[in-house]
Scaffold this motif. Structure first.
Motif, mmCIF file in Angstrom:
data_model
loop_
_atom_site.group_PDB
_atom_site.id
_atom_site.type_symbol
_atom_site.label_atom_id
_atom_site.label_comp_id
_atom_site.label_asym_id
_atom_site.label_seq_id
_atom_site.Cartn_x
_atom_site.Cartn_y
_atom_site.Cartn_z
ATOM 1 N N ARG A 76 0.839 -1.200 0.000
ATOM 2 C CA ARG A 76 0.000 0.000 0.000
ATOM 3 C C ARG A 76 0.875 1.251 0.000
ATOM 4 O O ARG A 76 1.854 1.349 0.718
ATOM 5 C CB ARG A 76 -0.929 -0.010 1.206
ATOM 6 C CG ARG A 76 -1.963 -1.145 1.108
ATOM 7 C CD ARG A 76 -2.870 -1.197 2.291
ATOM 8 N NE ARG A 76 -3.748 -0.021 2.297
ATOM 9 C CZ ARG A 76 -4.437 0.367 3.366
ATOM 10 N NH1 ARG A 76 -4.352 -0.315 4.494
ATOM 11 N NH2 ARG A 76 -5.212 1.422 3.309
ATOM 12 N N GLU A 101 -9.137 17.377 3.953
ATOM 13 C CA GLU A 101 -10.113 16.309 3.723
ATOM 14 C C GLU A 101 -9.980 15.757 2.313
ATOM 15 O O GLU A 101 -10.044 14.544 2.099
ATOM 16 C CB GLU A 101 -11.528 16.820 3.985
ATOM 17 C CG GLU A 101 -11.823 17.068 5.449
ATOM 18 C CD GLU A 101 -13.148 17.775 5.703
ATOM 19 O OE1 GLU A 101 -13.867 18.108 4.725
ATOM 20 O OE2 GLU A 101 -13.463 17.999 6.880
ATOM 21 N N VAL A 104 -6.893 13.532 2.101
ATOM 22 C CA VAL A 104 -7.142 12.214 2.690
ATOM 23 C C VAL A 104 -7.973 11.362 1.725
ATOM 24 O O VAL A 104 -7.679 10.184 1.517
ATOM 25 C CB VAL A 104 -7.816 12.338 4.078
ATOM 26 C CG1 VAL A 104 -8.300 10.987 4.581
ATOM 27 C CG2 VAL A 104 -6.843 12.970 5.073
ATOM 28 N N ARG A 105 -8.998 11.944 1.120
ATOM 29 C CA ARG A 105 -9.801 11.190 0.134
ATOM 30 C C ARG A 105 -8.942 10.739 -1.038
ATOM 31 O O ARG A 105 -9.097 9.625 -1.541
ATOM 32 C CB ARG A 105 -10.976 12.042 -0.366
ATOM 33 C CG ARG A 105 -12.107 12.156 0.622
ATOM 34 C CD ARG A 105 -13.365 12.742 -0.012
ATOM 35 N NE ARG A 105 -13.154 14.015 -0.680
ATOM 36 C CZ ARG A 105 -13.204 15.203 -0.091
ATOM 37 N NH1 ARG A 105 -13.467 15.291 1.211
ATOM 38 N NH2 ARG A 105 -13.009 16.305 -0.788
ATOM 39 N N GLY A 107 -5.759 10.035 -0.915
ATOM 40 C CA GLY A 107 -4.996 8.893 -0.407
ATOM 41 C C GLY A 107 -5.840 7.638 -0.326
ATOM 42 O O GLY A 107 -5.394 6.545 -0.698
ATOM 43 N N GLU A 108 -7.063 7.770 0.145
ATOM 44 C CA GLU A 108 -7.960 6.611 0.218
ATOM 45 C C GLU A 108 -8.211 6.033 -1.167
ATOM 46 O O GLU A 108 -8.141 4.812 -1.361
ATOM 47 C CB GLU A 108 -9.292 7.013 0.870
ATOM 48 C CG GLU A 108 -9.182 7.309 2.343
ATOM 49 C CD GLU A 108 -10.431 7.935 2.928
ATOM 50 O OE1 GLU A 108 -10.550 7.925 4.161
ATOM 51 O OE2 GLU A 108 -11.288 8.444 2.163
ATOM 52 N N SER A 109 -8.482 6.901 -2.137
ATOM 53 C CA SER A 109 -8.791 6.412 -3.486
ATOM 54 C C SER A 109 -7.579 5.764 -4.152
ATOM 55 O O SER A 109 -7.735 4.922 -5.036
ATOM 56 C CB SER A 109 -9.343 7.542 -4.367
ATOM 57 O OG SER A 109 -8.342 8.489 -4.660
ATOM 58 N N GLY A 111 -5.502 3.917 -2.475
ATOM 59 C CA GLY A 111 -5.177 2.729 -1.685
ATOM 60 C C GLY A 111 -4.041 2.935 -0.704
ATOM 61 O O GLY A 111 -3.400 1.970 -0.283
ATOM 62 N N CYS A 112 -3.795 4.173 -0.330
ATOM 63 C CA CYS A 112 -2.714 4.473 0.609
ATOM 64 C C CYS A 112 -3.077 3.997 2.012
ATOM 65 O O CYS A 112 -4.243 3.956 2.381
ATOM 66 C CB CYS A 112 -2.441 5.974 0.646
ATOM 67 S SG CYS A 112 -1.826 6.635 -0.916
ATOM 68 N N TYR A 113 -2.048 3.663 2.780
ATOM 69 C CA TYR A 113 -2.291 3.282 4.162
ATOM 70 C C TYR A 113 -2.108 4.447 5.120
ATOM 71 O O TYR A 113 -2.515 4.389 6.281
ATOM 72 C CB TYR A 113 -1.427 2.080 4.583
ATOM 73 C CG TYR A 113 -0.016 2.392 4.986
ATOM 74 C CD1 TYR A 113 0.318 2.566 6.325
ATOM 75 C CD2 TYR A 113 0.988 2.508 4.035
ATOM 76 C CE1 TYR A 113 1.620 2.848 6.705
ATOM 77 C CE2 TYR A 113 2.283 2.785 4.405
ATOM 78 C CZ TYR A 113 2.604 2.956 5.738
ATOM 79 O OH TYR A 113 3.889 3.235 6.107
ATOM 80 N N LYS A 114 -1.504 5.544 4.647
ATOM 81 C CA LYS A 114 -1.379 6.731 5.495
ATOM 82 C C LYS A 114 -1.173 7.959 4.631
ATOM 83 O O LYS A 114 -0.762 7.875 3.471
ATOM 84 C CB LYS A 114 -0.236 6.605 6.502
ATOM 85 C CG LYS A 114 1.155 6.682 5.915
ATOM 86 C CD LYS A 114 2.223 6.606 7.012
ATOM 87 C CE LYS A 114 3.616 6.549 6.410
ATOM 88 N NZ LYS A 114 4.645 6.436 7.451
#
Length: 146
Positions: A76, A101, A104-105, A107-109, A111-114
């Motif tokens: 990840r 925000e 962070v979204r 990063g989520e999209s 597939g990041c873990y942090k």
């Protein structure tokens, strides 16, 4: 005030340069040709997104994000955030929070873990990032290259 966060495009370059001037007022301005060449290189860089926050049609803030592939944590990636700045006239209106925000979204999209960043040694800045859900978990180090 309506705030919209999106990926920067070439026409945002003057607004970005103005924000970076607020971030580092002692830096001389980049010549227009140099800025255009750097923008072209950045826009081609895989995993790189410069976010801009528009407030009432004005570029009010930015955050530079890059996804770094990673051979740990099950492969990840990590999202690094740099050059976060909100124009002085737009501070304390939610612009910075919406930028974080969106980062962070992003990063989520991906597939990041942090999501990771370094913050200025300033209590106000630390309070802001903590309010956005970040925690001071490590000590950062830098070595500037002349």
């Amino acid at each position: 005030m309506k705030i919209t966060v999106r990926s920067a495009v070439e026409v945002d370059l003057p607004g970005l340069l103005a924000l970076y001037g607020e971030l580092n007022p002692d830096d001389p301005p980049l010549p227009e040709a140099s800025a255009a060449a750097l923008w072209a290189a950045i826009s081609r860089q895989r995993g790189r997104t410069i976010l801009v926050a528009e407030a009432d049609g004005t570029v009010a803030g930015t955050a530079d994000c890059i996804v770094m592939p990673n051979l740990t944590r099950g492969g990840r990636a990590v999202l690094f955030v740099e050059n976060v700045v909100v124009a002085g006239s737009f501070q304390r209106h939610g612009v910075g929070r919406q930028l974080m925000e969106a980062a962070v979204r992003l990063g989520e999209s991906a597939g990041c873990y942090k999501v990771q960043l370094l913050a200025a040694d300033d209590a106000y800045v630390h309070t802001f990032y903590e309010a956005c859900g970040f925690k001071a978990l490590a000590k950062g180090f830098r070595r500037y290259i002349p």
